[in-house]
Design an enzyme around this catalytic site. Sequence first.
Site, short mmCIF file in Angstrom:
data_model
loop_
_atom_site.label_atom_id
_atom_site.label_comp_id
_atom_site.label_asym_id
_atom_site.label_seq_id
_atom_site.Cartn_x
_atom_site.Cartn_y
_atom_site.Cartn_z
N GLY A 1 0.86 -1.22 -0.05
CA GLY A 1 -0.10 0.15 0.09
C GLY A 1 0.85 1.25 0.07
CB CYS A 2 0.19 4.99 -1.22
SG CYS A 2 -1.51 5.05 -0.15
CE1 TYR A 3 -1.24 8.47 3.20
CE2 TYR A 3 -3.09 6.87 3.43
CZ TYR A 3 -2.68 8.09 3.12
OH TYR A 3 -3.51 9.23 2.83
#
Length: 190
Positions: A157-159
């Site tokens: 995921g991005c975070y």
Amino acid sequence: MVDLFIAVNKYSERAVGIVGFRGYSGVELLRLLRRHPYTRPVLLEHRADAPAGISPLRSDPHRTLPATADAIGNAKLDLVFLATPPAVSIDLAPSILETGAKVVDLSGAFRLRDPETYTRWYGEEHGAPALFRDAVYGLPEFYRDRIRAAQLIANPGCYPTAANLVLRPLIQANVLDHAHGVICDAKSGV
């Protein structure tokens, strides 16, 4: 992630399934796969109440199958992406893995290392705790060799990707004060 998989199977088209193709991540994934020269997206429906005949991206219709082990095995899917909530990924991953297909889970269902940590963060028991030992955290900068051999890949995921890539060199240089922890304040532009 798609290029890493396809590089192993170079120059032959591979059937790639997407469960959760109606959501934001699934639609974006479909858009990427449609442009890849060696993939043939197959949409996998996991909801019994899903509307029939709706094609993502308002484009040509794609092949849609039920997200069952029998359908996935019969279609000879090489890879299945789960763009679903954690509970759905936990429910579907074991049977998909039994077909021999690789699974890349876009939810947080398999990102953590053990069921106790999962329960602490998600507030519920994990429905497939045995899969934690097989899941590989899908951040190539950290686990490239393990990802290549893995059957179950937990997409970070991005975070988590942003935080991990920034923090790793600081941890390696021993410049963080471990007693105080780290706070990552992230914003989304979506």
